[in-house]
Design an enzyme around this catalytic site. Structure first.
Site, PDB file in Angstrom:
ATOM      1  N   TYR A 250      -8.492   7.163  -5.855  1.00 21.49           N
ATOM      2  CA  TYR A 250      -9.616   6.552  -6.551  1.00 21.49           C
ATOM      3  C   TYR A 250     -10.783   6.397  -5.576  1.00 21.49           C
ATOM      4  CZ  TYR A 250     -12.385   3.866  -9.705  1.00 21.49           C
ATOM      5  OH  TYR A 250     -13.406   3.474 -10.529  1.00 21.49           O
TER       6      TYR A 250
ATOM      7  N   GLN B 139      -9.755   3.126 -16.919  1.00 18.40           N
ATOM      8  CA  GLN B 139      -9.389   4.328 -17.669  1.00 18.40           C
ATOM      9  C   GLN B 139      -8.937   5.455 -16.744  1.00 18.40           C
ATOM     10  OE1 GLN B 139     -12.294   2.741 -17.743  1.00 18.40           O
ATOM     11  NE2 GLN B 139     -14.045   4.133 -17.516  1.00 18.40           N
TER      12      GLN B 139
ATOM     13  N   ASN C 107     -13.255  -1.660  -7.797  1.00 17.07           N
ATOM     14  CA  ASN C 107     -13.719  -3.003  -8.165  1.00 17.07           C
ATOM     15  C   ASN C 107     -12.577  -3.804  -8.813  1.00 17.07           C
ATOM     16  OD1 ASN C 107     -13.458  -2.083 -10.784  1.00 17.07           O
ATOM     17  ND2 ASN C 107     -15.644  -1.729 -11.067  1.00 17.07           N
TER      18      ASN C 107
ATOM     19  N   SER D 183     -13.714  -7.207   3.870  1.00 19.65           N
ATOM     20  CA  SER D 183     -13.494  -6.816   5.260  1.00 19.65           C
ATOM     21  C   SER D 183     -13.595  -8.010   6.213  1.00 19.65           C
ATOM     22  CB  SER D 183     -14.522  -5.757   5.650  1.00 19.65           C
ATOM     23  OG  SER D 183     -14.164  -5.161   6.872  1.00 19.65           O
TER      24      SER D 183
ATOM     25  N   GLN E  52     -19.519  -5.874  10.266  1.00 13.84           N
ATOM     26  CA  GLN E  52     -18.625  -6.188   9.148  1.00 13.84           C
ATOM     27  C   GLN E  52     -19.314  -7.069   8.112  1.00 13.84           C
ATOM     28  OE1 GLN E  52     -15.573  -4.576   8.706  1.00 13.84           O
ATOM     29  NE2 GLN E  52     -16.703  -3.523  10.306  1.00 13.84           N
TER      30      GLN E  52
ATOM     31  N   HIS F 219     -20.975  -5.511   5.034  1.00 16.04           N
ATOM     32  CA  HIS F 219     -20.174  -4.855   3.990  1.00 16.04           C
ATOM     33  C   HIS F 219     -20.293  -5.566   2.651  1.00 16.04           C
ATOM     34  CE1 HIS F 219     -17.882  -1.384   5.112  1.00 16.04           C
ATOM     35  NE2 HIS F 219     -17.488  -1.911   6.239  1.00 16.04           N
TER      36      HIS F 219
ATOM     37  N   GLU G  48      -7.950  -8.026  10.073  1.00 17.31           N
ATOM     38  CA  GLU G  48      -7.993  -6.593   9.753  1.00 17.31           C
ATOM     39  C   GLU G  48      -8.420  -5.807  11.002  1.00 17.31           C
ATOM     40  OE1 GLU G  48     -11.155  -5.642   7.107  1.00 17.31           O
ATOM     41  OE2 GLU G  48     -10.335  -3.686   6.542  1.00 17.31           O
ATOM     42  N   HIS G  49      -9.537  -6.234  11.602  1.00 18.44           N
ATOM     43  CA  HIS G  49     -10.046  -5.604  12.825  1.00 18.44           C
ATOM     44  C   HIS G  49     -10.081  -6.639  13.943  1.00 18.44           C
ATOM     45  CE1 HIS G  49     -12.290  -3.514   9.462  1.00 18.44           C
ATOM     46  NE2 HIS G  49     -11.692  -2.497  10.032  1.00 18.44           N
TER      47      HIS G  49
ATOM     48  N   ASP H 270     -14.242   3.060  11.925  1.00 18.23           N
ATOM     49  CA  ASP H 270     -14.559   3.305  10.514  1.00 18.23           C
ATOM     50  C   ASP H 270     -14.785   4.789  10.226  1.00 18.23           C
ATOM     51  OD1 ASP H 270     -14.392   0.712   9.582  1.00 18.23           O
ATOM     52  OD2 ASP H 270     -16.480   0.247  10.073  1.00 18.23           O
TER      53      ASP H 270
ATOM     54  N   GLU I  44      34.774  -8.132  -3.503  1.00 20.71           N
ATOM     55  CA  GLU I  44      33.632  -8.410  -4.373  1.00 20.71           C
ATOM     56  C   GLU I  44      33.991  -8.300  -5.857  1.00 20.71           C
ATOM     57  OE1 GLU I  44      30.341  -5.922  -3.163  1.00 20.71           O
ATOM     58  OE2 GLU I  44      29.980  -7.091  -1.341  1.00 20.71           O
TER      59      GLU I  44
ATOM     60  N   HIS J 279      34.559   0.522  -8.076  1.00 21.41           N
ATOM     61  CA  HIS J 279      34.082   1.025  -6.784  1.00 21.41           C
ATOM     62  C   HIS J 279      35.280   1.411  -5.912  1.00 21.41           C
ATOM     63  CE1 HIS J 279      30.248  -0.710  -7.984  1.00 21.41           C
ATOM     64  NE2 HIS J 279      29.674  -0.303  -6.873  1.00 21.41           N
TER      65      HIS J 279
END
Lengths: 429, 429
Positions: A129, A190, A213, A236, A258, A261, A326-327, A360, A414, A419
């Site tokens: 995506y 969709q 989004n 971020s 950052q 962003h 994250e960074h 990046d 068991e 088995h």
């Protein structure tokens, strides 16, 4: 921007509160998304076309959904040569790093004569995506598509909405460069539904990756199980650990890289020098004034920016691991010594000449990284996300006689007699 | 039991319908679970104790929640020596196989002088959910705990409900053997909430694994994000591909070994010989009569059993990949040739002497495997589930000059000037 001093009474509580700072606004989109997915499952292409025409303000038919090879050729021609070269440079470096992530298979016979192993195979088809509009980043196309290609996914499908019919040339050029096999001009829930369940035009895939989004995120959550998904990325974050021997302007630039962003992004500085911290803050204000994305960066810095003063940067490990950034930039004299003690971080940038932004685009490791403290338990995107492991066991008569009796004992303990019998019936021969 | 012939007109549709067969009954438990989690978050131990006393019919205080070392010692003593030996035998083999799954780190300097790498670290703390009552399987304790220990998780916590105060000695013995660090006598959504958010008695963990009922599964879904979780396991499945040269009784025993797990379990036979298929069906009926868990196995076989006749077992690859079975037995003359062409399977058992049940207990690979066709995109439990990857990038001045300009070009093309400036400010020095 908040400022905390690790030596203050009450620091722990203030730091905890900062960690719990909810930066994401979760729109209540789930009911809408459920309806869109049900419609695409029921009506296939017709639903996909209707939703696309409605949300993207276009008048397509099913025959128009796939982006043709000629269109991609035209897009590639529109990209300035310098950008095309930079994309190719980035792609080569990203591919080279991810090639090293390919795991090895195992196939051994042990002392009992049992053959044991595991092998990795790629998912048969992956969907990528790519957002349309302002958040359409060609670098993200490379970062999502190239690990799939390195994993040898046979079929890689990209979906990208084109609101008002407008294509992003650089995104299409990046897709061509990365070797994407099919591109469709659809987006939103969709597109996710079409990838997960298939329509007459878009055959279903087994795994869906890529940012989107709130509608896309909700759709990915809903189709999980029918297909695999990557993690749902949050805003971020950067944590810069810097001693006083840095240029405050450099560190301010890194924090802002950052912050620009997203208003919900978070930039954090940990330093051991109050004067240096003040100098960085002044530089942030100065540089903000000159930024094209000033409004975004300023909103992020004002609401979520954080400066933490510590007695010694070498004592910041517990804070780093709790933030699980994250960074993580380590702009200190001996970054390796500090890095070796960090448990939780998506990616680490070592030294004063490794600004996060190289990661990046061109460094090579993936820029899709765990956010919102999830680096405590998860990893960035990589080749493993497009592979799955199949283990195997091979026995002959002797090997089964060596290990079967213990299995029978445990199965009976068991209460699973069937088995036990499936082994015993062979040993009774 | 349904029987399909791949040569029949209409086979594809019937096969698709069989694949879509919904075997799971999803109780509507989400609202109850949300309430329990909110209560544990708000009231901590008090809520955990209240829920435990109510659901498990006990009268505990917070001080009673942790299972003491003395209790575990006593439990170990109650386990018959043969079972203790079999557990130890299994643990050694499972540990040895999982040791081979430990991934290597990467730390290289490339031609541009950029240091690039990745390293794996364990999650700081993992929680293992173990069901109480009839589904309490010591083998699952080993299969969930040992990969965490091999990954070197510093703190491994087990929760296991003890309805009416009754402990399962073999489960506690398995936990001791596997090296579990803390055990608490709590279960259900309240145990999952305590592991995810912590209480005064139970410190929070970073990842929760292990099977559970519908309440546990719903709770794991809800706390995902706060902590990592493993996949939500569905009913067990086996696909046996067998030619006519097998003993029908052996193959029938293998089908029943999965059918006895759960009425929703599914056992499938693919064979190229109609007479052999009939012989297996007769054997299933005969063996059912003697099974302690006959009611369960019979219900599974009647409702979900499937026999598919093909012209040649070598042509069954497309069917196998579409089923993407949790367990695949290849009881054929040349299992390797067939296995090499399979893309989707959780675990493969090679040859006539490798019944799936050896994999449940003693073979070595994990028995927690992807169900419900998720082997198309996911893997069984392993050491990687307790590790996460941190990538790193190191640049000096020269390295940044080598790769920085391309990053600036791409950042500017994406409209992210602050990204570009964080690099340019260093190159301008």
């Amino acid at each position: 921007m908040r400022k905390l001093n690790a030596g203050d009474a009450g620091f722990d509580a203030a730091f905890r509160a900062a960690l719990d700072d909810k930066r994401e606004t979760s729109a209540d989109v789930d009911a809408v998304v459920a309806q869109i997915i049900a419609d695409v499952r029921a009506r296939g292409d017709a639903a996909l076309v209707d939703a696309t025409n409605k949300f993207d303000r276009v008048t397509l038919t099913a025959a128009d959904l796939r982006v043709s090879s000629d269109e991609i050729d035209d897009a590639v021609k529109q990209v300035p040569v310098a950008q095309r070269d930079a994309l190719a440079f980035a792609a080569d470096r990203i591919r080279a790093f991810h090639e090293k992530q390919r795991p090895s298979d195992i196939d051994d016979v042990d002392a009992a004569g049992v053959r044991l192993g595991q092998r990795w195979t790629a998912v048969a088809a992956a969907g990528l995506y790519v957002p349309g509009g302002t958040a359409a980043y060609p670098s993200s196309v490379l970062m999502n598509a190239l690990p799939a290609k390195v994993a040898r996914v046979p079929r890689l499908v990209m979906v990208v909405p084109m609101p008002d019919g407008v294509a992003n040339s650089l995104v299409l050029a990046a897709a061509r460069l990365a070797g994407v096999d099919e591109i469709y001009r659809v987006g939103g829930a969709q597109a996710v539904a079409a990838l997960a369940y298939g329509t007459a035009t878009i055959a279903p895939v087994d795994k869906i990756v890529g940012p989107g989004n709130a509608y896309v995120a909700a759709a990915k959550r809903r189709v999980f199980g029918q297909v695999g998904i990557d993690s749902i990325a949050g805003p971020s974050e950067i944590l810069v650990v810097a001693d006083r021997d840095n240029d405050p302007a450099w560190i301010a630039a890194d924090l802002l890289s950052q912050a620009e962003h997203d208003e919900a992004a978070q930039a954090i500085l940990i330093t051991d020098d109050a004067a240096f911290a003040t100098a960085v803050e002044r530089e942030v204000e100065a540089q903000l004034a000159a930024l094209p994305r000033r409004a975004t960066a300023e909103a992020s810095w004002r609401a979520h920016g954080l400066v933490i003063l510590v007695a010694d940067v070498r004592d910041s490990i517990a804070l780093i691991d709790a933030i699980a950034p994250e960074h993580l930039e380590l702009a200190v004299a001996d970054p390796d010594a500090l890095a070796a003690r960090v448990r939780n971080a998506g990616a680490i940038f070592l030294g004063r000449y490794a600004p996060e932004a190289v990661g990046d685009y061109v460094a090579g490791p993936n820029h899709v990284l765990p956010t919102a403290r999830t680096a405590r338990f998860s990893s960035g995107l990589g080749v493993l996300d497009f592979l799955k492991r199949t283990t195997f066991v091979g026995c002959d008569d002797a090997a089964l006689r060596a290990i079967g009796p213990a299995a029978i004992t445990l199965a009976e303990a068991e209460g699973l007699q069937a088995h036990a019998r499936s082994i015993a019936i062979r040993l009774a021969k």
